[in-house]
Design a protein around this motif. Structure first.
Motif, PDB file in Angstrom:
ATOM      1  N   PHE A 172      12.507  -6.131  -6.859  1.00  0.00           N
ATOM      2  CA  PHE A 172      13.573  -5.542  -6.047  1.00  0.00           C
ATOM      3  C   PHE A 172      13.494  -6.041  -4.610  1.00  0.00           C
ATOM      4  CE2 PHE A 172      15.550  -2.347  -3.384  1.00  0.00           C
ATOM      5  CZ  PHE A 172      16.686  -2.007  -4.080  1.00  0.00           C
ATOM      6  N   LEU A 173      12.302  -6.008  -4.032  1.00  0.00           N
ATOM      7  CA  LEU A 173      12.109  -6.459  -2.647  1.00  0.00           C
ATOM      8  C   LEU A 173      12.540  -7.908  -2.456  1.00  0.00           C
ATOM      9  CD1 LEU A 173       8.596  -4.944  -1.814  1.00  0.00           C
ATOM     10  CD2 LEU A 173      10.737  -4.389  -0.663  1.00  0.00           C
ATOM     11  N   GLN A 174      12.071  -8.771  -3.340  1.00  0.00           N
ATOM     12  CA  GLN A 174      12.374 -10.194  -3.194  1.00  0.00           C
ATOM     13  C   GLN A 174      13.867 -10.470  -3.318  1.00  0.00           C
ATOM     14  OE1 GLN A 174      10.271 -12.523  -2.127  1.00  0.00           O
ATOM     15  NE2 GLN A 174       8.766 -10.861  -1.977  1.00  0.00           N
ATOM     16  N   ASN A 175      14.536  -9.775  -4.246  1.00  0.00           N
ATOM     17  CA  ASN A 175      15.968  -9.990  -4.430  1.00  0.00           C
ATOM     18  C   ASN A 175      16.764  -9.538  -3.219  1.00  0.00           C
ATOM     19  OD1 ASN A 175      18.746  -8.611  -5.552  1.00  0.00           O
ATOM     20  ND2 ASN A 175      18.297 -10.573  -6.526  1.00  0.00           N
ATOM     21  N   MET A 176      16.447  -8.360  -2.687  1.00  0.00           N
ATOM     22  CA  MET A 176      17.165  -7.864  -1.514  1.00  0.00           C
ATOM     23  C   MET A 176      16.933  -8.760  -0.303  1.00  0.00           C
ATOM     24  SD  MET A 176      18.971  -5.144  -2.286  1.00  0.00           S
ATOM     25  CE  MET A 176      19.308  -5.917  -3.858  1.00  0.00           C
ATOM     26  N   LYS A 177      15.692  -9.181  -0.125  1.00  0.00           N
ATOM     27  CA  LYS A 177      15.365 -10.052   1.009  1.00  0.00           C
ATOM     28  C   LYS A 177      16.092 -11.385   0.891  1.00  0.00           C
ATOM     29  CE  LYS A 177      11.409 -11.787   3.642  1.00  0.00           C
ATOM     30  NZ  LYS A 177       9.927 -11.836   3.731  1.00  0.00           N
ATOM     31  N   TYR A 178      16.136 -11.945  -0.312  1.00  0.00           N
ATOM     32  CA  TYR A 178      16.824 -13.221  -0.543  1.00  0.00           C
ATOM     33  C   TYR A 178      18.303 -13.122  -0.182  1.00  0.00           C
ATOM     34  CZ  TYR A 178      18.799 -17.191  -3.090  1.00  0.00           C
ATOM     35  OH  TYR A 178      19.492 -18.323  -3.417  1.00  0.00           O
ATOM     36  N   GLY A 235       0.820  -1.197   0.000  1.00  0.00           N
ATOM     37  CA  GLY A 235       0.000   0.000   0.000  1.00  0.00           C
ATOM     38  C   GLY A 235       0.853   1.246   0.000  1.00  0.00           C
ATOM     39  N   ALA A 236       0.203   2.376  -0.187  1.00  0.00           N
ATOM     40  CA  ALA A 236       0.932   3.645  -0.197  1.00  0.00           C
ATOM     41  C   ALA A 236       1.490   3.955   1.173  1.00  0.00           C
ATOM     42  CB  ALA A 236      -0.003   4.760  -0.653  1.00  0.00           C
ATOM     43  N   GLU A 237       2.733   4.437   1.181  1.00  0.00           N
ATOM     44  CA  GLU A 237       3.395   4.927   2.394  1.00  0.00           C
ATOM     45  C   GLU A 237       3.446   3.883   3.509  1.00  0.00           C
ATOM     46  OE1 GLU A 237       4.926   7.680   2.383  1.00  0.00           O
ATOM     47  OE2 GLU A 237       4.138   8.526   0.551  1.00  0.00           O
ATOM     48  N   THR A 238       3.558   2.611   3.162  1.00  0.00           N
ATOM     49  CA  THR A 238       3.735   1.578   4.181  1.00  0.00           C
ATOM     50  C   THR A 238       5.167   1.118   4.166  1.00  0.00           C
ATOM     51  OG1 THR A 238       3.108  -0.185   2.641  1.00  0.00           O
ATOM     52  CG2 THR A 238       1.347   0.783   3.971  1.00  0.00           C
ATOM     53  N   THR A 239       5.600   0.517   5.267  1.00  0.00           N
ATOM     54  CA  THR A 239       6.975   0.046   5.361  1.00  0.00           C
ATOM     55  C   THR A 239       7.022  -1.451   5.139  1.00  0.00           C
ATOM     56  OG1 THR A 239       7.482   1.793   6.926  1.00  0.00           O
ATOM     57  CG2 THR A 239       9.008  -0.049   6.847  1.00  0.00           C
ATOM     58  N   ALA A 240       8.006  -1.930   4.380  1.00  0.00           N
ATOM     59  CA  ALA A 240       8.127  -3.353   4.101  1.00  0.00           C
ATOM     60  C   ALA A 240       8.252  -4.133   5.400  1.00  0.00           C
ATOM     61  CB  ALA A 240       9.353  -3.597   3.208  1.00  0.00           C
ATOM     62  N   ALA A 241       7.625  -5.317   5.434  1.00  0.00           N
ATOM     63  CA  ALA A 241       7.574  -6.104   6.665  1.00  0.00           C
ATOM     64  C   ALA A 241       8.858  -6.902   6.839  1.00  0.00           C
ATOM     65  CB  ALA A 241       6.362  -7.039   6.627  1.00  0.00           C
ATOM     66  N   PHE A 242       9.843  -6.267   7.393  1.00  0.00           N
ATOM     67  CA  PHE A 242      11.127  -6.925   7.666  1.00  0.00           C
ATOM     68  C   PHE A 242      11.740  -6.160   8.831  1.00  0.00           C
ATOM     69  CE2 PHE A 242      15.530  -7.987   7.366  1.00  0.00           C
ATOM     70  CZ  PHE A 242      15.569  -9.241   6.771  1.00  0.00           C
ATOM     71  N   VAL A 243      11.636  -6.710  10.034  1.00  0.00           N
ATOM     72  CA  VAL A 243      11.989  -5.973  11.236  1.00  0.00           C
ATOM     73  C   VAL A 243      13.391  -6.348  11.706  1.00  0.00           C
ATOM     74  CG1 VAL A 243      11.339  -5.473  13.621  1.00  0.00           C
ATOM     75  CG2 VAL A 243       9.567  -5.857  11.895  1.00  0.00           C
TER      76      VAL A 243
END
Length: 362
Positions: free
Chosen positions: A112-118, A2-10
């Motif tokens: 991009f998200l999936q690659n960085m997380k991997y 969603g808009a202006e949300t932070t990716a779920a990776f704490v």
């Protein structure tokens, strides 16, 4: 997303190194024959384009690839100089790293998200915004040289007022790439990083960026807030161009950078690199025999190795050697991400040169 949300990776604790990449970016990579593919602008370096220009270039590249026997297909991967560096540190050297920036809620953003997380990059400070993710066309010729055409103007972007002290607090290094579009957020990041006692590393991006926007860069360097500066030979020459006859060689540029930053490095391609720290200057040759398949990411991964060396307290010369091994690993295949096979090549080169291999490489 969603808009202006932070990716779920704490994060449990602050990453050792954080990279500021205001716009997440994906690279469209292809090998091309410049004798039959005609794209506006000089070959080599990086020149920003509008979305219409990027789409035109992509269409021409796809036509070119379809009509060329034996050419590699278009390859789309997560990219960006800062992302390449911190991904290399996280996956190749086991250093905890995070990225600060914004990502679009589109297909490119998800990639991009999936690659960085991997690759174990902390995404807790990567904000998802409604809109497009930045893209870049990277065209590689038969000698391994690459020409980049990034499209950033229409992409979602982190703004200066999005930055907070906790983005940097507890980290040791902030990794930046010079860019005129991101100058305001760069200045804000440097200011906050210094307040949080975080060291700042700056990559000079491209010779066109230095040539066309030299004065703002010099002001940034003259501020004394850049602790480490990386430049390739062409970028280095542009830094000192206009300083007078005899001032356009890499050594003169190294001296200029080294008197304004604690550490300065000028990479020289197949000739290795030169580096300066205080009164110490070293010259280190390229290490390991390797065929240049694609120069994309060579400087970014050199920075990964050099920063790893600094974190481990290695000598200036050994920092350069680790950087040379790391940079040499990525040029063996297409794209700015090091494959497992090439990572093992890097570890082998480190052992040959008497350098300690990260525990994850044993």
């Amino acid at each position: 997303m969603g808009a202006e949300t932070t990716a779920a990776f704490v994060a449990v604790e602050a990453p050792v190194i954080v990279g500021l990449q205001p716009s997440a970016l994906v690279d469209h990579m292809a090998r091309v024959d410049w004798s039959v593919l005609h794209i506006p602008g000089e070959t080599g370096g990086s020149l920003p384009v509008a979305i219409e220009e990027l789409e035109y270039i992509l269409s021409q590249v796809k036509i070119h690839l379809q009509s060329s026997n034996g050419q590699s297909p278009l390859k789309t991967i997560a990219g960006g100089s800062v992302a390449n560096t911190i991904r290399g540190l996280a996956s190749g050297f086991g250093i905890t790293c995070g990225i600060i920036g914004a990502c679009g809620n589109d297909e490119q953003g998800e990639l991009f998200l999936q690659n960085m997380k991997y690759n174990n990059v902390n995404l807790s400070n990567l904000i998802a915004k409604k809109g497009a993710t930045a893209q870049c066309v990277c065209l590689v010729d038969g000698t391994g040289n690459r020409t980049m055409r990034p499209c950033l103007s229409s992409a979602v972007r982190l703004q200066a007022d999005d930055l907070r002290g906790d983005h940097f607090r507890g980290s040791k290094w902030l990794v930046l790439r010079y860019g005129i579009f991101n100058l305001e957020v760069i200045h804000a990041a440097v200011r906050i990083a210094k307040q949080e006692q975080v060291l700042v590393s700056l990559d000079l991006a491209s010779f066109e960026m230095v040539r066309n926007f030299r004065q703002p860069l010099l002001e940034l360097l003259e501020s004394g807030n850049v602790d480490l500066c990386f430049a390739n030979e062409d970028e280095a020459k542009e830094v000192v161009r206009g300083e007078g006859e005899g001032h356009t060689d890499p050594e003169a540029a190294l001296d200029y950078l080294g008197t304004r930053c604690k550490w300065a490095v000028v990479t020289l391609g197949s000739k290795g690199c030169i580096a300066k720290h205080g009164n110490q200057v070293v010259r280190v040759p390229a290490l390991g025999e390797t065929q240049v398949s694609d120069a994309t990411g060579a400087g970014d991964l050199f920075a990964s190795g050099f920063l790893y060396g600094l974190l481990k307290g290695l000598s200036l010369e050994d920092c350069c050697k680790v950087g040379a091994c790391s940079g040499g690993s990525v040029i063996r295949s297409l794209g700015g991400e090091v494959s497992q096979e090439n990572r093992h090549w890097m570890y082998k080169q480190m052992q040959i040169n008497g350098l300690s291999v990260p525990e994850l490489g044993l």
